[in-house]
Motif scaffolding. Structure first.
Motif, PDB file in Angstrom:
ATOM      1  N   TYR A 288       0.836  -1.199   0.000  1.00  0.00           N
ATOM      2  CA  TYR A 288       0.000   0.000   0.000  1.00  0.00           C
ATOM      3  C   TYR A 288       0.875   1.255   0.000  1.00  0.00           C
ATOM      4  N   GLN A 289       1.937   1.225   0.788  1.00  0.00           N
ATOM      5  CA  GLN A 289       2.868   2.359   0.828  1.00  0.00           C
ATOM      6  C   GLN A 289       3.521   2.559  -0.538  1.00  0.00           C
ATOM      7  N   MET A 290       3.905   1.454  -1.194  1.00  0.00           N
ATOM      8  CA  MET A 290       4.493   1.548  -2.541  1.00  0.00           C
ATOM      9  C   MET A 290       3.503   2.141  -3.533  1.00  0.00           C
ATOM     10  N   VAL A 291       2.252   1.675  -3.459  1.00  0.00           N
ATOM     11  CA  VAL A 291       1.225   2.171  -4.373  1.00  0.00           C
ATOM     12  C   VAL A 291       0.976   3.649  -4.131  1.00  0.00           C
ATOM     13  N   GLN A 292       0.908   4.014  -2.890  1.00  0.00           N
ATOM     14  CA  GLN A 292       0.673   5.424  -2.569  1.00  0.00           C
ATOM     15  C   GLN A 292       1.768   6.311  -3.168  1.00  0.00           C
ATOM     16  N   ASP A 293       3.011   5.871  -3.048  1.00  0.00           N
ATOM     17  CA  ASP A 293       4.123   6.644  -3.597  1.00  0.00           C
ATOM     18  C   ASP A 293       4.145   6.656  -5.123  1.00  0.00           C
ATOM     19  N   SER A 294       3.697   5.558  -5.744  1.00  0.00           N
ATOM     20  CA  SER A 294       3.789   5.471  -7.205  1.00  0.00           C
ATOM     21  C   SER A 294       2.520   5.927  -7.927  1.00  0.00           C
ATOM     22  N   TRP A 295       1.448   6.125  -7.208  1.00  0.00           N
ATOM     23  CA  TRP A 295       0.195   6.538  -7.844  1.00  0.00           C
ATOM     24  C   TRP A 295      -0.186   7.990  -7.561  1.00  0.00           C
ATOM     25  N   PHE A 296       0.378   8.564  -6.500  1.00  0.00           N
ATOM     26  CA  PHE A 296      -0.045   9.905  -6.095  1.00  0.00           C
ATOM     27  C   PHE A 296       1.149  10.836  -5.921  1.00  0.00           C
ATOM     28  N   THR A 297       0.941  12.096  -6.237  1.00  0.00           N
ATOM     29  CA  THR A 297       1.958  13.123  -5.976  1.00  0.00           C
ATOM     30  C   THR A 297       1.933  13.434  -4.482  1.00  0.00           C
ATOM     31  N   PRO A 298       2.939  14.132  -3.977  1.00  0.00           N
ATOM     32  CA  PRO A 298       2.917  14.511  -2.556  1.00  0.00           C
ATOM     33  C   PRO A 298       1.683  15.347  -2.172  1.00  0.00           C
ATOM     34  N   PHE A 299       1.053  15.990  -3.150  1.00  0.00           N
ATOM     35  CA  PHE A 299      -0.137  16.797  -2.866  1.00  0.00           C
ATOM     36  C   PHE A 299      -1.432  16.009  -3.011  1.00  0.00           C
ATOM     37  N   GLY A 300      -1.340  14.722  -3.352  1.00  0.00           N
ATOM     38  CA  GLY A 300      -2.517  13.871  -3.442  1.00  0.00           C
ATOM     39  C   GLY A 300      -3.131  13.741  -4.811  1.00  0.00           C
ATOM     40  N   ASP A 301      -2.545  14.375  -5.809  1.00  0.00           N
ATOM     41  CA  ASP A 301      -3.061  14.236  -7.172  1.00  0.00           C
ATOM     42  C   ASP A 301      -2.647  12.883  -7.737  1.00  0.00           C
ATOM     43  N   ILE A 302      -3.513  12.314  -8.560  1.00  0.00           N
ATOM     44  CA  ILE A 302      -3.172  11.035  -9.185  1.00  0.00           C
ATOM     45  C   ILE A 302      -2.199  11.286 -10.328  1.00  0.00           C
ATOM     46  N   ARG A 303      -1.054  10.624 -10.255  1.00  0.00           N
ATOM     47  CA  ARG A 303      -0.048  10.667 -11.316  1.00  0.00           C
ATOM     48  C   ARG A 303       0.741   9.370 -11.226  1.00  0.00           C
ATOM     49  N   LEU A 304       0.487   8.482 -12.155  1.00  0.00           N
ATOM     50  CA  LEU A 304       1.132   7.175 -12.121  1.00  0.00           C
ATOM     51  C   LEU A 304       2.612   7.282 -12.475  1.00  0.00           C
ATOM     52  N   GLU A 305       3.411   6.571 -11.702  1.00  0.00           N
ATOM     53  CA  GLU A 305       4.848   6.487 -11.972  1.00  0.00           C
ATOM     54  C   GLU A 305       5.051   5.807 -13.323  1.00  0.00           C
ATOM     55  N   THR A 306       5.986   6.314 -14.105  1.00  0.00           N
ATOM     56  CA  THR A 306       6.287   5.727 -15.407  1.00  0.00           C
ATOM     57  C   THR A 306       7.707   5.173 -15.413  1.00  0.00           C
ATOM     58  N   SER A 307       8.046   4.502 -16.489  1.00  0.00           N
ATOM     59  CA  SER A 307       9.353   3.842 -16.558  1.00  0.00           C
ATOM     60  C   SER A 307      10.494   4.801 -16.883  1.00  0.00           C
TER      61      SER A 307
ATOM     62  N   SER B 124      11.476   5.515 -19.883  1.00  0.00           N
ATOM     63  CA  SER B 124      12.096   5.140 -21.164  1.00  0.00           C
ATOM     64  C   SER B 124      11.481   5.962 -22.294  1.00  0.00           C
ATOM     65  N   ALA B 125      11.886   5.675 -23.510  1.00  0.00           N
ATOM     66  CA  ALA B 125      11.302   6.351 -24.674  1.00  0.00           C
ATOM     67  C   ALA B 125       9.820   5.999 -24.806  1.00  0.00           C
ATOM     68  N   PHE B 126       9.445   4.790 -24.472  1.00  0.00           N
ATOM     69  CA  PHE B 126       8.050   4.350 -24.499  1.00  0.00           C
ATOM     70  C   PHE B 126       7.287   4.958 -23.316  1.00  0.00           C
ATOM     71  N   ASP B 127       7.891   4.976 -22.154  1.00  0.00           N
ATOM     72  CA  ASP B 127       7.422   5.617 -20.926  1.00  0.00           C
ATOM     73  C   ASP B 127       6.005   5.223 -20.475  1.00  0.00           C
ATOM     74  N   PRO B 128       5.727   3.908 -20.384  1.00  0.00           N
ATOM     75  CA  PRO B 128       4.401   3.508 -19.897  1.00  0.00           C
ATOM     76  C   PRO B 128       4.327   3.610 -18.375  1.00  0.00           C
ATOM     77  N   SER B 129       3.143   3.526 -17.854  1.00  0.00           N
ATOM     78  CA  SER B 129       2.952   3.576 -16.402  1.00  0.00           C
ATOM     79  C   SER B 129       3.002   2.170 -15.797  1.00  0.00           C
ATOM     80  N   PHE B 130       3.735   1.289 -16.421  1.00  0.00           N
ATOM     81  CA  PHE B 130       3.838  -0.093 -15.959  1.00  0.00           C
ATOM     82  C   PHE B 130       4.366  -0.225 -14.526  1.00  0.00           C
TER      83      PHE B 130
END
Length: 185
Positions: A122-141, A143-149
């Protein structure tokens, strides 16, 4: 002559034990087809790279993502069919009653383990799915493709561990119910 089960049939202890296990089992069998898709896109990448000198930017990350998600799902799939790791050297030497108590211990430890890992995930998801201000922004790779995998895999780990936590609770209740029935006989 002993009653032997045919080689193609499964032992009843390897069958899904409840509705959740049956759902996980059926979904897992369907998801396993994604391995074929992963092989197909990997083959496509090899053809494009070595035959046409036109490598892709998406195949490696997509194949890694699918493989990672399927690997994570394999944990709850193995638990649903009772094919998880156990120390059979001890397990096979004891009586059925002691096995049941070993199963109770296993399920309790599994509840603790999956509960703690769920919290960490849950802590990992919180860090990778949300900005410090609580906005949703998925962590991306990155790379040139840069997916949110990376964020999606972390989400998959969290969901899978939560399901595993529930599985362990259900299995513990079934085991305790079996002990109670055994005592009443």
């Amino acid at each position: 002559m002993k009653n032997q089960t045919p080689p193609d049939s499964q032992d009843s202890s390897e069958q899904p034990r409840n509705a959740l296990d049956r759902l996980i089992y059926k979904l897992g069998n369907m998801l396993s087809l994604l391995f074929i898709f992963t092989v197909a896109i990997s083959f496509y990448e090899v053809l494009m790279r070595y035959l046409f000198n036109a490598p892709t930017i998406w195949v490696h990350e997509t194949a890694s993502f699918l493989g990672g998600c399927l690997f994570v799902y394999g944990g709850i799939y193995a638990l649903s069919t009772n094919k998880h790791v156990r120390v059979v050297l001890i397990y096979d030497l004891v009586s059925d009653r002691v096995r049941r108590w070993l199963n109770v211990f296993h399920h309790i430890m599994g509840i603790v383990f999956s509960g703690l890992l769920s919290w960490a995930a849950y802590q990992m998801v919180q860090d990778s799915w949300f900005t410090p201000f609580g906005d949703i922004r998925l962590e991306t790779s990155g790379s040139a493709f840069d997916p949110s995998f990376p964020a999606l895999v972390k989400g998959m780990i969290f969901v899978t561990l939560c399901i595993m936590f529930i599985q362990f609770i259900l299995h513990l209740l079934q085991e305790l119910n079996g002990l109670r029935k055994q005592d009443n006989v």
